[in-house]
Design a protein around this motif. Sequence first.
Motif, PDB file in Angstrom:
ATOM      1  N   ASP A 102       0.819  -1.203   0.000  1.00  0.00           N
ATOM      2  CA  ASP A 102       0.000   0.000   0.000  1.00  0.00           C
ATOM      3  C   ASP A 102       0.860   1.263   0.000  1.00  0.00           C
ATOM      4  O   ASP A 102       0.531   2.235  -0.658  1.00  0.00           O
ATOM      5  N   LYS A 170      -8.021   0.037  -3.578  1.00  0.00           N
ATOM      6  CA  LYS A 170      -8.021   0.902  -2.400  1.00  0.00           C
ATOM      7  C   LYS A 170      -9.028   2.039  -2.499  1.00  0.00           C
ATOM      8  O   LYS A 170      -9.804   2.269  -1.575  1.00  0.00           O
ATOM      9  N   GLU A 171      -9.009   2.758  -3.609  1.00  0.00           N
ATOM     10  CA  GLU A 171      -9.908   3.915  -3.730  1.00  0.00           C
ATOM     11  C   GLU A 171     -11.365   3.512  -3.624  1.00  0.00           C
ATOM     12  O   GLU A 171     -12.142   4.153  -2.922  1.00  0.00           O
ATOM     13  N   SER A 174     -12.029   2.216   0.063  1.00  0.00           N
ATOM     14  CA  SER A 174     -11.909   3.286   1.059  1.00  0.00           C
ATOM     15  C   SER A 174     -13.116   4.208   1.080  1.00  0.00           C
ATOM     16  O   SER A 174     -13.427   4.809   2.109  1.00  0.00           O
ATOM     17  N   CYS A 177     -15.605   1.880   3.275  1.00  0.00           N
ATOM     18  CA  CYS A 177     -15.259   1.233   4.541  1.00  0.00           C
ATOM     19  C   CYS A 177     -13.790   1.455   4.884  1.00  0.00           C
ATOM     20  O   CYS A 177     -13.049   2.049   4.114  1.00  0.00           O
ATOM     21  N   ASP A 178     -13.396   0.914   6.027  1.00  0.00           N
ATOM     22  CA  ASP A 178     -11.996   0.959   6.449  1.00  0.00           C
ATOM     23  C   ASP A 178     -11.235  -0.105   5.655  1.00  0.00           C
ATOM     24  O   ASP A 178     -11.370  -1.304   5.900  1.00  0.00           O
ATOM     25  N   TYR A 179     -10.478   0.347   4.718  1.00  0.00           N
ATOM     26  CA  TYR A 179      -9.725  -0.484   3.772  1.00  0.00           C
ATOM     27  C   TYR A 179      -8.868  -1.538   4.467  1.00  0.00           C
ATOM     28  O   TYR A 179      -8.909  -2.712   4.127  1.00  0.00           O
TER      29      TYR A 179
END
Length: 196
Positions: A102, A170-171, A174, A177-179
């Motif tokens: 990440d 990720k985008e 996110s 929710c909390d990735y």
Amino acid sequence: MPSKPVLSEADKRAVRERLRGLCEECWIAQEYKRTSIKNLCGQAAISIGTFYTLYPSKEDLFFETIETIQARLAEKVLDINRRSQSKEGFARSIKELFREYDSKPFLYNVNSPDFQSFATKLPERMTRKIKVDSFAFFEQAVQAANLTLKMERSQAYGILSALLSTAGAKETLSAACDYFAVFDCMTDTFVSSIFQ
């Protein structure tokens, strides 16, 4: 005309290490294309001539940097698994790996235009070298953890690869929710389902 100062081997190692650290920071912050030798040399407080005595090209520095990152990351994962030979330890090592991915998208997003710009300038032998044999590494991690798989290694590896590929989402994740919480939950489920 005064002669140029000659760097000792220890000085060369120290400057190379400093340049690799700066290269990693720049690769994360501004990507390969926008990282210039002039900027790296300014930050490292060395001349451009000194740079070229250490590296034939910018790509050589980036190649050495990615090799260093891969080795550091592999050792970190294996160390976690050696010290905590358990499902929980294996899960923790995967979570650490994911967080490194990440923070350094160039480790997994090798199809990005920026990474491709870098990769196309490398000789074939270098390109082959940075393509980590992920399956062999997975087997090393399982062995270091001293765990037994409940399924075929190739299937377990495929599931792990799919799990790690969520770094590219990720985008999307996110926004809803909390990735990392989602990834951690999926990792715990994955680990409990593949090991005895």
